[in-house]
Design a protein around this motif. Structure first.
Motif, PDB file in Angstrom:
ATOM      1  N   VAL A 153       0.858  -1.179   0.000  1.00 24.71           N
ATOM      2  CA  VAL A 153       0.000   0.000   0.000  1.00 24.71           C
ATOM      3  C   VAL A 153       0.900   1.237   0.000  1.00 24.71           C
ATOM      4  CG1 VAL A 153      -0.123  -0.080   2.523  1.00 24.71           C
ATOM      5  CG2 VAL A 153      -1.870   1.183   1.265  1.00 24.71           C
ATOM      6  N   ALA A 154       0.367   2.339  -0.502  1.00 29.37           N
ATOM      7  CA  ALA A 154       1.132   3.587  -0.486  1.00 29.37           C
ATOM      8  C   ALA A 154       1.527   3.920   0.953  1.00 29.37           C
ATOM      9  CB  ALA A 154       0.298   4.720  -1.069  1.00 29.37           C
ATOM     10  N   ALA A 155       2.781   4.253   1.162  1.00 28.29           N
ATOM     11  CA  ALA A 155       3.257   4.534   2.514  1.00 28.29           C
ATOM     12  C   ALA A 155       2.739   5.860   3.041  1.00 28.29           C
ATOM     13  CB  ALA A 155       4.790   4.525   2.545  1.00 28.29           C
ATOM     14  N   GLN A 156       2.465   6.803   2.140  1.00 28.91           N
ATOM     15  CA  GLN A 156       2.007   8.126   2.556  1.00 28.91           C
ATOM     16  C   GLN A 156       0.983   8.663   1.568  1.00 28.91           C
ATOM     17  OE1 GLN A 156       5.562  10.530   2.689  1.00 28.91           O
ATOM     18  NE2 GLN A 156       6.058   9.908   4.797  1.00 28.91           N
ATOM     19  N   MET A 157       0.156   9.563   2.050  1.00 33.17           N
ATOM     20  CA  MET A 157      -0.705  10.372   1.188  1.00 33.17           C
ATOM     21  C   MET A 157      -0.520  11.819   1.616  1.00 33.17           C
ATOM     22  SD  MET A 157      -4.255   8.246   0.473  1.00 33.17           S
ATOM     23  CE  MET A 157      -4.787   9.467  -0.757  1.00 33.17           C
ATOM     24  N   PRO A 158       0.536  12.464   1.153  1.00 31.59           N
ATOM     25  CA  PRO A 158       0.838  13.838   1.591  1.00 31.59           C
ATOM     26  C   PRO A 158      -0.163  14.836   1.018  1.00 31.59           C
ATOM     27  CG  PRO A 158       2.305  13.179  -0.171  1.00 31.59           C
ATOM     28  CD  PRO A 158       1.521  11.953   0.183  1.00 31.59           C
ATOM     29  N   ASP A 159      -0.185  16.027   1.609  1.00 28.05           N
ATOM     30  CA  ASP A 159      -1.036  17.092   1.078  1.00 28.05           C
ATOM     31  C   ASP A 159      -0.609  17.429  -0.347  1.00 28.05           C
ATOM     32  OD1 ASP A 159      -2.432  17.300   3.457  1.00 28.05           O
ATOM     33  OD2 ASP A 159      -1.113  18.851   4.268  1.00 28.05           O
ATOM     34  N   ARG A 160      -1.595  17.667  -1.196  1.00 25.77           N
ATOM     35  CA  ARG A 160      -1.310  17.998  -2.593  1.00 25.77           C
ATOM     36  C   ARG A 160      -2.155  19.191  -3.028  1.00 25.77           C
ATOM     37  NH1 ARG A 160      -1.454  11.935  -5.363  1.00 25.77           N
ATOM     38  NH2 ARG A 160       0.386  11.090  -4.292  1.00 25.77           N
ATOM     39  N   ASP A 161      -1.579  20.000  -3.892  1.00 24.49           N
ATOM     40  CA  ASP A 161      -2.279  21.164  -4.444  1.00 24.49           C
ATOM     41  C   ASP A 161      -2.620  20.903  -5.909  1.00 24.49           C
ATOM     42  OD1 ASP A 161      -1.938  22.593  -2.042  1.00 24.49           O
ATOM     43  OD2 ASP A 161       0.100  23.180  -2.647  1.00 24.49           O
ATOM     44  N   GLY A 162      -3.432  21.773  -6.456  1.00 21.36           N
ATOM     45  CA  GLY A 162      -3.718  21.721  -7.884  1.00 21.36           C
ATOM     46  C   GLY A 162      -5.001  21.005  -8.244  1.00 21.36           C
ATOM     47  N   TYR A 163      -5.696  20.420  -7.277  1.00 19.51           N
ATOM     48  CA  TYR A 163      -6.954  19.753  -7.580  1.00 19.51           C
ATOM     49  C   TYR A 163      -8.098  20.759  -7.658  1.00 19.51           C
ATOM     50  CZ  TYR A 163      -4.834  15.217  -6.381  1.00 19.51           C
ATOM     51  OH  TYR A 163      -4.049  14.099  -6.343  1.00 19.51           O
ATOM     52  N   VAL A 174       4.637   0.655   8.021  1.00 21.67           N
ATOM     53  CA  VAL A 174       5.684   1.118   7.109  1.00 21.67           C
ATOM     54  C   VAL A 174       7.010   0.497   7.532  1.00 21.67           C
ATOM     55  CG1 VAL A 174       6.873   3.111   6.136  1.00 21.67           C
ATOM     56  CG2 VAL A 174       4.449   3.289   6.761  1.00 21.67           C
ATOM     57  N   GLY A 175       7.678  -0.183   6.590  1.00 19.79           N
ATOM     58  CA  GLY A 175       8.938  -0.848   6.887  1.00 19.79           C
ATOM     59  C   GLY A 175      10.126   0.089   6.836  1.00 19.79           C
ATOM     60  N   THR A 176      11.255  -0.415   7.251  1.00 16.12           N
ATOM     61  CA  THR A 176      12.477   0.403   7.254  1.00 16.12           C
ATOM     62  C   THR A 176      12.928   0.767   5.842  1.00 16.12           C
ATOM     63  OG1 THR A 176      13.781  -1.642   7.328  1.00 16.12           O
ATOM     64  CG2 THR A 176      13.282  -0.582   9.435  1.00 16.12           C
ATOM     65  N   ASP A 177      12.464  -0.016   4.846  1.00 11.79           N
ATOM     66  CA  ASP A 177      12.826   0.286   3.461  1.00 11.79           C
ATOM     67  C   ASP A 177      11.865   1.277   2.810  1.00 11.79           C
ATOM     68  OD1 ASP A 177      10.591  -1.294   3.323  1.00 11.79           O
ATOM     69  OD2 ASP A 177      11.428  -2.745   1.888  1.00 11.79           O
ATOM     70  N   GLY A 178      10.904   1.789   3.596  1.00 14.99           N
ATOM     71  CA  GLY A 178       9.982   2.780   3.078  1.00 14.99           C
ATOM     72  C   GLY A 178       8.729   2.228   2.441  1.00 14.99           C
ATOM     73  N   THR A 179       8.645   0.903   2.277  1.00 14.57           N
ATOM     74  CA  THR A 179       7.436   0.300   1.732  1.00 14.57           C
ATOM     75  C   THR A 179       6.444   0.053   2.864  1.00 14.57           C
ATOM     76  OG1 THR A 179       8.266  -1.963   1.963  1.00 14.57           O
ATOM     77  CG2 THR A 179       8.711  -0.809  -0.122  1.00 14.57           C
ATOM     78  N   ALA A 180       5.175  -0.041   2.512  1.00 17.12           N
ATOM     79  CA  ALA A 180       4.127  -0.231   3.517  1.00 17.12           C
ATOM     80  C   ALA A 180       3.234  -1.398   3.120  1.00 17.12           C
ATOM     81  CB  ALA A 180       3.296   1.046   3.663  1.00 17.12           C
ATOM     82  N   ARG A 181       2.737  -2.105   4.124  1.00 15.72           N
ATOM     83  CA  ARG A 181       1.835  -3.238   3.892  1.00 15.72           C
ATOM     84  C   ARG A 181       0.722  -3.232   4.928  1.00 15.72           C
ATOM     85  NH1 ARG A 181       3.761  -6.379   0.014  1.00 15.72           N
ATOM     86  NH2 ARG A 181       6.018  -6.413  -0.386  1.00 15.72           N
ATOM     87  N   LEU A 182      -0.378  -3.892   4.562  1.00 13.18           N
ATOM     88  CA  LEU A 182      -1.476  -4.049   5.499  1.00 13.18           C
ATOM     89  C   LEU A 182      -1.164  -5.174   6.480  1.00 13.18           C
ATOM     90  CD1 LEU A 182      -4.679  -3.788   3.239  1.00 13.18           C
ATOM     91  CD2 LEU A 182      -3.631  -2.012   4.643  1.00 13.18           C
ATOM     92  N   THR A 183      -1.448  -4.951   7.734  1.00  7.01           N
ATOM     93  CA  THR A 183      -1.232  -5.970   8.755  1.00  7.01           C
ATOM     94  C   THR A 183      -2.478  -6.825   8.982  1.00  7.01           C
ATOM     95  OG1 THR A 183      -1.917  -4.476  10.540  1.00  7.01           O
ATOM     96  CG2 THR A 183       0.425  -4.486   9.927  1.00  7.01           C
ATOM     97  N   ARG A 184      -3.598  -6.433   8.403  1.00  4.68           N
ATOM     98  CA  ARG A 184      -4.841  -7.187   8.539  1.00  4.68           C
ATOM     99  C   ARG A 184      -5.696  -6.970   7.306  1.00  4.68           C
ATOM    100  NH1 ARG A 184      -9.383  -4.129   9.582  1.00  4.68           N
ATOM    101  NH2 ARG A 184      -9.043  -1.945  10.186  1.00  4.68           N
ATOM    102  N   ASP A 185      -6.713  -7.789   7.133  1.00  8.58           N
ATOM    103  CA  ASP A 185      -7.681  -7.553   6.069  1.00  8.58           C
ATOM    104  C   ASP A 185      -8.416  -6.243   6.355  1.00  8.58           C
ATOM    105  OD1 ASP A 185      -6.986  -9.999   5.048  1.00  8.58           O
ATOM    106  OD2 ASP A 185      -8.895 -10.983   5.469  1.00  8.58           O
TER     107      ASP A 185
END
Length: 334
Positions: free
Chosen positions: A233-243, A269-280
């Motif tokens: 899964v995406a590790a972050q959803m930062p604020d974004r402009d332009g929408y 979020v892992g130490t390598d910057g990737t992220a995963r779900l821990t549950r359904d």
């Protein structure tokens, strides 16, 4: 799967009042009511029996539902104690037997079983601090009957809007030997399965993968679109402009969903910057799931979730499994 006839009776003749529910030919019976009706609940015949009770309420920090699972030889008396000592609950479900054959040994076993299942599924957090032992082992015939009792509860509780047992186990049940548990896997690995629960019958669809993030896997489980534990899964959803205004509002909604999943530990979020779900994690639609998983403002989930045979979710849902690719809908939006 054979059909089930469920009888739901609105005691007050309105939604939100006292409600009873049962399945034909099954000895169990459920009673659900609001905390404001506790006086009436305690007067009900069902509540004065030996049984299990599940108070439910809102977690003030997350705004999500949480629950407690307990048992008593007289549920009505025990609920009086919880009325004084537990503030979180706003409604309660009482589980008893129509034929009064549930004994103290049965409900201690049932309490332990339900707590273990609820924690293994991880969908509704529990207020229970201790893991009950379940008491002495039941005779083989009684244990078999109680396993069947649990299977009926898995059907009936969601009918009353109680999802503590809905879904798959994605964590090891309490007391399960390590050899009997397959942990959530990454892309291409085995799906998480609690082999210690061989009798759980959960209807599932084919596995779908997200085009924009192939490490994300999803299935329709018990009628709900569910992104599976171990999915990337995406590790972050930062604020974004332009929408544009409407898109900006929608992005804020998805961003909030993502933030909540990180906060409650569902996204790690892992130490390598990737992220995963821990549950359904259950989503309201494949499009909502795709947007949050990929970290986007929107997503056409009907064409962006594909099986390994390149059948789109939309084609599978409509029964046109021979078709793949476009369903005549637009693609995704970043």
């Amino acid at each position: 799967m054979a059909g089930k006839q469920v009888r739901v009776f609105l005691v007050d003749g309105k939604v939100g009042g006292l409600t009873t529910a049962e399945i034909m030919t099954w000895t169990g019976q459920l009673l659900k009511g609001a905390r404001k009706d506790l006086g009436r609940i305690r007067e009900r015949r069902e509540a004065r029996k030996t049984g299990v009770y599940i108070p439910l309420g809102e977690d003030e920090e997350t705004g999500k539902t949480k629950a407690y699972i307990g048992q008593s030889d007289n549920v009505a008396k025990r609920l009086s104690t919880h009325d004084q000592n537990k503030d979180f609950w706003s409604e309660v479900v009482v589980i008893t037997s129509k034929d009064s054959n549930l004994t103290s040994a049965h409900v201690r076993w049932l309490e332990s079983k339900l707590i273990g299942m609820a924690k293994a599924i991880g969908r509704v957090p529990l207020e229970n601090g201790n893991e009950p032992t379940g008491g002495a082992d039941l005779p083989e015939a009684d244990a078999s009957d109680m396993e069947e009792f649990v299977r009926q509860l898995e059907i009936l509780l969601p009918v009353l809007g109680v999802d503590v047992l809905r879904g798959r186990a994605t964590r090891p049940p309490a007391g399960a030997p390590s050899a009997a548990w397959t942990a959530p896997a990454g892309p291409g690995g085995p799906l998480p399965v609690a082999e210690s629960e061989p009798d759980r019958a959960v209807e599932v669809s084919p596995v779908f993968r997200l085009v924009q993030m192939p490490g994300a896997q999803a299935q329709v489980i018990d009628g709900e679109f569910t992104v599976l534990a171990g999915s990337e899964v995406a590790a972050q959803m930062p604020d974004r402009d332009g929408y544009k205004a409407s898109s900006a509002k929608q992005y804020k909604v998805r961003q909030g969903q993502h933030r909540d999943l990180v906060a409650d530990g569902s996204i790690a979020v892992g130490t390598d910057g990737t992220a995963r779900l821990t549950r359904d994690v259950v989503f309201g639609s494949p499009s909502a799931a795709g947007a949050v998983i990929a970290g986007r403002v929107s997503m056409n989930g009907r064409i962006n979730w594909l099986t390994d045979d390149n059948v789109t979710y939309g084609s599978w849902e409509s029964g046109s499994t021979g078709e793949s690719g476009s369903t005549g809908e637009s693609g995704s939006t970043g």
